[in-house]
Write a protein that holds these residues in place. Sequence first.
Motif, PDB file in Angstrom:
ATOM      1  N   UNK A 174      41.952  41.023  40.247  1.00  0.00           N
ATOM      2  CA  UNK A 174      42.809  40.168  41.066  1.00  0.00           C
ATOM      3  C   UNK A 174      42.044  39.559  42.234  1.00  0.00           C
ATOM      4  N   UNK A 175      41.153  40.358  42.817  1.00  0.00           N
ATOM      5  CA  UNK A 175      40.378  39.885  43.959  1.00  0.00           C
ATOM      6  C   UNK A 175      39.486  38.708  43.563  1.00  0.00           C
ATOM      7  N   UNK A 176      38.885  38.812  42.404  1.00  0.00           N
ATOM      8  CA  UNK A 176      37.999  37.736  41.925  1.00  0.00           C
ATOM      9  C   UNK A 176      38.804  36.469  41.629  1.00  0.00           C
ATOM     10  N   UNK A 177      39.959  36.614  41.011  1.00  0.00           N
ATOM     11  CA  UNK A 177      40.791  35.459  40.658  1.00  0.00           C
ATOM     12  C   UNK A 177      41.327  34.743  41.896  1.00  0.00           C
ATOM     13  N   UNK A 178      41.706  35.515  42.909  1.00  0.00           N
ATOM     14  CA  UNK A 178      42.374  34.948  44.084  1.00  0.00           C
ATOM     15  C   UNK A 178      41.435  34.673  45.252  1.00  0.00           C
ATOM     16  N   UNK A 179      40.128  34.746  45.000  1.00  0.00           N
ATOM     17  CA  UNK A 179      39.147  34.557  46.084  1.00  0.00           C
ATOM     18  C   UNK A 179      39.448  35.498  47.249  1.00  0.00           C
ATOM     19  N   UNK A 180      39.627  36.777  46.900  1.00  0.00           N
ATOM     20  CA  UNK A 180      39.894  37.847  47.872  1.00  0.00           C
ATOM     21  C   UNK A 180      41.266  37.732  48.540  1.00  0.00           C
ATOM     22  N   UNK A 181      42.137  36.925  47.950  1.00  0.00           N
ATOM     23  CA  UNK A 181      43.477  36.786  48.516  1.00  0.00           C
ATOM     24  C   UNK A 181      44.367  37.974  48.199  1.00  0.00           C
ATOM     25  N   UNK A 182      44.120  38.648  47.066  1.00  0.00           N
ATOM     26  CA  UNK A 182      44.892  39.828  46.680  1.00  0.00           C
ATOM     27  C   UNK A 182      44.008  41.063  46.792  1.00  0.00           C
ATOM     28  N   UNK A 183      44.617  42.174  47.181  1.00  0.00           N
ATOM     29  CA  UNK A 183      43.845  43.381  47.453  1.00  0.00           C
ATOM     30  C   UNK A 183      44.280  44.542  46.576  1.00  0.00           C
ATOM     31  N   UNK A 184      43.748  45.724  46.913  1.00  0.00           N
ATOM     32  CA  UNK A 184      44.101  46.955  46.201  1.00  0.00           C
ATOM     33  C   UNK A 184      45.586  47.239  46.312  1.00  0.00           C
ATOM     34  N   UNK A 185      46.179  46.870  47.432  1.00  0.00           N
ATOM     35  CA  UNK A 185      47.607  47.097  47.647  1.00  0.00           C
ATOM     36  C   UNK A 185      48.443  46.420  46.564  1.00  0.00           C
ATOM     37  N   UNK A 186      48.071  45.189  46.201  1.00  0.00           N
ATOM     38  CA  UNK A 186      48.811  44.469  45.164  1.00  0.00           C
ATOM     39  C   UNK A 186      48.632  45.155  43.811  1.00  0.00           C
ATOM     40  N   UNK A 187      47.416  45.610  43.524  1.00  0.00           N
ATOM     41  CA  UNK A 187      47.168  46.302  42.261  1.00  0.00           C
ATOM     42  C   UNK A 187      47.995  47.579  42.186  1.00  0.00           C
ATOM     43  N   UNK A 188      48.051  48.321  43.274  1.00  0.00           N
ATOM     44  CA  UNK A 188      48.844  49.549  43.314  1.00  0.00           C
ATOM     45  C   UNK A 188      50.327  49.248  43.101  1.00  0.00           C
ATOM     46  N   UNK A 189      50.787  48.159  43.697  1.00  0.00           N
ATOM     47  CA  UNK A 189      52.194  47.783  43.564  1.00  0.00           C
ATOM     48  C   UNK A 189      52.529  47.458  42.115  1.00  0.00           C
TER      49      UNK A 189
END
Length: 236
Positions: free
Chosen positions: A31-46
């Motif tokens: 997700x981080x790569x796709x969003x240019x660091x816009x999404x983080x571990x928190x989103x993955x956990x969610x």
Amino acid sequence: MDGKTALAFWHKYPFPTRLTSVGVEELAGYLRELSNNGLSTKKAEQILTLIAEDGDTSRDFQDKRDFIVQGLVRNIRFYEREIARIENEIESLMKQLGFQLETMTGIELVTAAELVAEIGDIHRFASPDKLARFAGIAPIVAGSGNKVRYYKSKQGNRELHDIFKALAIRQIAVTRTKKEPRNPYFHAYYEQRMAAGKTKQQAIVCIMRKLANVIYYLMKTKSAYVIPVVSSNEAA
């Protein structure tokens, strides 16, 4: 739903079970790569937490359902490319026409093209009043003697009328962060009309009528729009 990151996610993981063996760090990195660091571990956990809470939601012929989701992603990407190509053609045409409508608050390329398409040759209108009537903005006057009443016009070009209405609403919008008017002049005018006893819809119609004057001038002279200066008293 149709953003770059979302589409890539749906294409790789069209169904929750595709993420069964994916860990938090792996998904977060993707997700981080796709969003240019816009999404983080928190989103993955969610995402993974919600999948775990839902349990197994697979249905019959799930592989075929997954294929359909991926097909929808491909279709959306195709149409986005086509829209981009069309907008490039429109932009080229607008430059040839020489109008500078996009310099005005709330007018981007597509809105500018819609105005030109619906209005046509601006010189066929002798005055802004004629343009306003054509757009169904000018009120209808009825009565005789000392008794005169004004009625909302349901005539005119309704497509153009709706464009003016949407544009009027954008004039009184405020910025999301600082809550400042995007167009201080029209925002102040809207507040004045409301203070004078107009309803919200009536105040918006007043703005639409003023916009007819502005658009007429911009198209007639091919000038750029400059927001009129608003005094501190008007802005208050």
